[in-house]
Design a protein around this motif. Sequence first.
Motif, PDB file in Angstrom:
ATOM      1  N   LYS A  32       0.852  -1.185   0.000  1.00 36.62           N
ATOM      2  CA  LYS A  32       0.000   0.000   0.000  1.00 36.62           C
ATOM      3  C   LYS A  32       0.890   1.238   0.000  1.00 36.62           C
ATOM      4  CE  LYS A  32      -4.151   1.931   2.182  1.00 36.62           C
ATOM      5  NZ  LYS A  32      -5.152   1.754   3.285  1.00 36.62           N
ATOM      6  N   ALA A  33       0.805   2.034  -1.056  1.00 38.90           N
ATOM      7  CA  ALA A  33       1.742   3.134  -1.253  1.00 38.90           C
ATOM      8  C   ALA A  33       1.075   4.488  -1.061  1.00 38.90           C
ATOM      9  CB  ALA A  33       2.343   3.073  -2.653  1.00 38.90           C
ATOM     10  N   LEU A  34       1.739   5.362  -0.326  1.00 42.56           N
ATOM     11  CA  LEU A  34       1.425   6.782  -0.374  1.00 42.56           C
ATOM     12  C   LEU A  34       2.096   7.308  -1.637  1.00 42.56           C
ATOM     13  CD1 LEU A  34       0.134   9.188   1.274  1.00 42.56           C
ATOM     14  CD2 LEU A  34       2.508   9.729   1.932  1.00 42.56           C
ATOM     15  N   LEU A  35       1.314   7.744  -2.612  1.00 41.04           N
ATOM     16  CA  LEU A  35       1.858   8.260  -3.867  1.00 41.04           C
ATOM     17  C   LEU A  35       1.883   9.779  -3.774  1.00 41.04           C
ATOM     18  CD1 LEU A  35       2.832   8.066  -6.771  1.00 41.04           C
ATOM     19  CD2 LEU A  35       0.453   7.732  -7.495  1.00 41.04           C
ATOM     20  N   SER A  48       1.295  11.215 -16.581  1.00 41.93           N
ATOM     21  CA  SER A  48       2.251  10.414 -15.805  1.00 41.93           C
ATOM     22  C   SER A  48       1.634   9.875 -14.522  1.00 41.93           C
ATOM     23  CB  SER A  48       3.510  11.232 -15.494  1.00 41.93           C
ATOM     24  OG  SER A  48       3.207  12.385 -14.735  1.00 41.93           O
ATOM     25  N   LEU A  49       0.695  10.612 -13.922  1.00 39.59           N
ATOM     26  CA  LEU A  49       0.039  10.116 -12.713  1.00 39.59           C
ATOM     27  C   LEU A  49      -0.783   8.862 -13.026  1.00 39.59           C
ATOM     28  CD1 LEU A  49      -0.847  10.217  -9.787  1.00 39.59           C
ATOM     29  CD2 LEU A  49      -2.606  11.898 -10.432  1.00 39.59           C
ATOM     30  N   ALA A  50      -1.604   8.936 -14.066  1.00 40.89           N
ATOM     31  CA  ALA A  50      -2.427   7.767 -14.429  1.00 40.89           C
ATOM     32  C   ALA A  50      -1.551   6.567 -14.776  1.00 40.89           C
ATOM     33  CB  ALA A  50      -3.335   8.128 -15.598  1.00 40.89           C
ATOM     34  N   ARG A  51      -0.451   6.807 -15.467  1.00 39.37           N
ATOM     35  CA  ARG A  51       0.443   5.716 -15.839  1.00 39.37           C
ATOM     36  C   ARG A  51       1.071   5.080 -14.604  1.00 39.37           C
ATOM     37  NH1 ARG A  51       4.766   7.888 -19.764  1.00 39.37           N
ATOM     38  NH2 ARG A  51       5.422   5.700 -19.699  1.00 39.37           N
ATOM     39  N   THR A  52       1.493   5.927 -13.659  1.00 39.56           N
ATOM     40  CA  THR A  52       2.123   5.403 -12.445  1.00 39.56           C
ATOM     41  C   THR A  52       1.125   4.627 -11.603  1.00 39.56           C
ATOM     42  OG1 THR A  52       3.709   7.244 -12.428  1.00 39.56           O
ATOM     43  CG2 THR A  52       3.385   6.058 -10.354  1.00 39.56           C
ATOM     44  N   GLU A  53      -0.087   5.164 -11.463  1.00 39.46           N
ATOM     45  CA  GLU A  53      -1.121   4.447 -10.716  1.00 39.46           C
ATOM     46  C   GLU A  53      -1.394   3.080 -11.345  1.00 39.46           C
ATOM     47  OE1 GLU A  53      -3.884   7.934  -8.752  1.00 39.46           O
ATOM     48  OE2 GLU A  53      -4.095   7.526 -10.906  1.00 39.46           O
ATOM     49  N   GLU A  54      -1.445   3.042 -12.671  1.00 35.91           N
ATOM     50  CA  GLU A  54      -1.694   1.775 -13.356  1.00 35.91           C
ATOM     51  C   GLU A  54      -0.539   0.801 -13.153  1.00 35.91           C
ATOM     52  OE1 GLU A  54      -3.470  -1.226 -15.585  1.00 35.91           O
ATOM     53  OE2 GLU A  54      -4.267   0.538 -14.557  1.00 35.91           O
ATOM     54  N   GLN A  55       0.683   1.290 -13.216  1.00 38.46           N
ATOM     55  CA  GLN A  55       1.847   0.427 -12.990  1.00 38.46           C
ATOM     56  C   GLN A  55       1.817  -0.159 -11.580  1.00 38.46           C
ATOM     57  OE1 GLN A  55       4.750  -0.489 -14.916  1.00 38.46           O
ATOM     58  NE2 GLN A  55       3.371   0.079 -16.588  1.00 38.46           N
ATOM     59  N   VAL A  61      -0.196  -3.167  -5.934  1.00 39.14           N
ATOM     60  CA  VAL A  61      -0.035  -2.168  -4.876  1.00 39.14           C
ATOM     61  C   VAL A  61      -1.239  -1.229  -4.850  1.00 39.14           C
ATOM     62  CG1 VAL A  61       1.372  -0.228  -4.044  1.00 39.14           C
ATOM     63  CG2 VAL A  61       2.484  -2.254  -5.023  1.00 39.14           C
ATOM     64  N   GLU A  62      -1.836  -1.063  -3.686  1.00 39.56           N
ATOM     65  CA  GLU A  62      -2.922  -0.108  -3.484  1.00 39.56           C
ATOM     66  C   GLU A  62      -2.339   1.296  -3.349  1.00 39.56           C
ATOM     67  OE1 GLU A  62      -6.513   0.759  -0.223  1.00 39.56           O
ATOM     68  OE2 GLU A  62      -5.358  -1.123  -0.148  1.00 39.56           O
ATOM     69  N   VAL A  63      -3.049   2.309  -3.820  1.00 35.49           N
ATOM     70  CA  VAL A  63      -2.514   3.671  -3.873  1.00 35.49           C
ATOM     71  C   VAL A  63      -3.360   4.624  -3.038  1.00 35.49           C
ATOM     72  CG1 VAL A  63      -2.086   5.657  -5.377  1.00 35.49           C
ATOM     73  CG2 VAL A  63      -1.447   3.357  -6.136  1.00 35.49           C
ATOM     74  N   VAL A  64      -2.671   5.446  -2.217  1.00 40.86           N
ATOM     75  CA  VAL A  64      -3.269   6.578  -1.506  1.00 40.86           C
ATOM     76  C   VAL A  64      -2.567   7.825  -2.014  1.00 40.86           C
ATOM     77  CG1 VAL A  64      -3.630   7.684   0.730  1.00 40.86           C
ATOM     78  CG2 VAL A  64      -3.742   5.181   0.536  1.00 40.86           C
ATOM     79  N   LEU A  65      -3.298   8.750  -2.614  1.00 46.56           N
ATOM     80  CA  LEU A  65      -2.686   9.915  -3.260  1.00 46.56           C
ATOM     81  C   LEU A  65      -2.530  11.079  -2.298  1.00 46.56           C
ATOM     82  CD1 LEU A  65      -1.686  11.037  -6.009  1.00 46.56           C
ATOM     83  CD2 LEU A  65      -4.002  11.951  -6.337  1.00 46.56           C
ATOM     84  N   PHE A  66      -1.349  11.717  -2.352  1.00 46.31           N
ATOM     85  CA  PHE A  66      -1.083  12.962  -1.609  1.00 46.31           C
ATOM     86  C   PHE A  66      -0.549  13.969  -2.611  1.00 46.31           C
ATOM     87  CE2 PHE A  66       1.422  15.930   0.903  1.00 46.31           C
ATOM     88  CZ  PHE A  66       0.585  16.184   1.982  1.00 46.31           C
ATOM     89  N   ALA A  87      -2.199   7.068   9.024  1.00 45.73           N
ATOM     90  CA  ALA A  87      -3.639   6.835   9.159  1.00 45.73           C
ATOM     91  C   ALA A  87      -4.143   5.780   8.183  1.00 45.73           C
ATOM     92  CB  ALA A  87      -4.398   8.143   8.968  1.00 45.73           C
ATOM     93  N   GLN A  88      -3.552   5.758   6.978  1.00 44.32           N
ATOM     94  CA  GLN A  88      -4.004   4.831   5.947  1.00 44.32           C
ATOM     95  C   GLN A  88      -3.263   3.494   5.973  1.00 44.32           C
ATOM     96  OE1 GLN A  88      -6.512   5.205   3.655  1.00 44.32           O
ATOM     97  NE2 GLN A  88      -7.093   7.084   4.734  1.00 44.32           N
ATOM     98  N   GLY A  89      -2.321   3.356   6.878  1.00 47.13           N
ATOM     99  CA  GLY A  89      -1.580   2.100   6.972  1.00 47.13           C
ATOM    100  C   GLY A  89      -0.675   1.841   5.783  1.00 47.13           C
ATOM    101  N   CYS A  90      -0.124   2.905   5.194  1.00 45.38           N
ATOM    102  CA  CYS A  90       0.782   2.727   4.057  1.00 45.38           C
ATOM    103  C   CYS A  90       2.078   2.073   4.521  1.00 45.38           C
ATOM    104  CB  CYS A  90       1.078   4.068   3.396  1.00 45.38           C
ATOM    105  SG  CYS A  90      -0.377   4.850   2.655  1.00 45.38           S
TER     106      CYS A  90
END
Length: 393
Positions: A32-35, A48-55, A61-66, A87-90
């Motif tokens: 679980k990643a804080l991106l 690039s954000l959409a591409r990285t999230e897809e990768q 890997v689950e994504v939490v965006l900051f 808080a998100q358990g990243c």
Amino acid sequence: MTKDFRWFDPTELVFGPGKLNTLHTLEMPGKKALLVISDGKSARANGSLARTEEQLRMAGVEVVLFDRVGPNPEKPVVEAGARLARAQGCDMVVALGGGSVMDAAKVMAAFAVMPGDDLWDYAPGATGRRKPLDIPSLPTIMITTSAGTGSEVDSWGVITNPKTREKVGIGRVRHMFPVYAIVDPELMVTVPPKFTAYQGFDALFHNMEGYISNAANFMGDMIQESAIEKIGAYLERAVKDGSDLEARANVAYANTMGGYSMIITGTTSEHGMEHAMSAYHTALPHGAGLIMISLEYFRYFIQKHVCDERFVRMARALGRRDAEKPEELLDALADLQRACGVDDLKMSDYGITPEELPKFVQNAKTVMAPQFTKDRYPMTDEDCEEIYRRSFR
């Protein structure tokens, strides 16, 4: 030059056009990643954000965006990112952006596992409480979208405390080295010309400062000479045509070498002097501030004759192949600034006034004192202020 050096960098570097597309093939250090991205629009707009999230999703890997990091990352924002990760358990942090994003992400990853809610407990500088970062950081992945800081391969982040006007490096511990650094020049083609120039000169000065520091050594020379040549040959092309992938790749290489340069030799007082400027004027891009003071800064050390032959070699690396005098480095540097359209930058355009210069001196020499110890000639307060004054426009 000292023959002695120490080298440690465990980050796996993945370099080359299109390498973002290989992110999902790497062994992920968490689930679980804080991106972390900037507070601007570019990562969304250029895809690039959409591409990285897809990768990351392809890698399981689950994504939490900051998305709150500004050009000079500030203490409250870094603290907020660390709180979100907790808080998100990243269990990992991924940075997608330039040096500010990468610096912020590394410090978020380190602070997220530490007790307390005040980052300055772990900061150096005049007001930092200097507690050790003695719990292993969350693992990080750096995906750089600019070519300037080399932050993708080092183990600290530069953070600004807006209340105390301190801009300091936090970290320099082994567990803060990223697990992976993705350097994909294709991610840099949309960087606007002026920021390409600012970032390129930041990379250049990382290497130039290391080259003339009192910690210069065999390995540093190899890295720095190569990087300076690449900047001299390709930065103008990258500025004038952002889609020139050959130029982008060569400048990106020089940028990453600048990260290695900081590990093996460090930077000198030029960086400390600029940090004071942008600590007080946070809208000032770091690279622009460095450009503003660079000619007078290097003139100061040339006039002290601390390492004439090194200035000559840098002039040759920047294109003056027949250079014989150290002063020719100033000519080569001025030529490159003109070619990249950054020779007319003014401190006054960012709200800096002559009356502020003495406090810049005190800030730089207090907050960034270790960088002044890397100078080959001790710079007095009066010398430092004179460089600022000669650079002021």
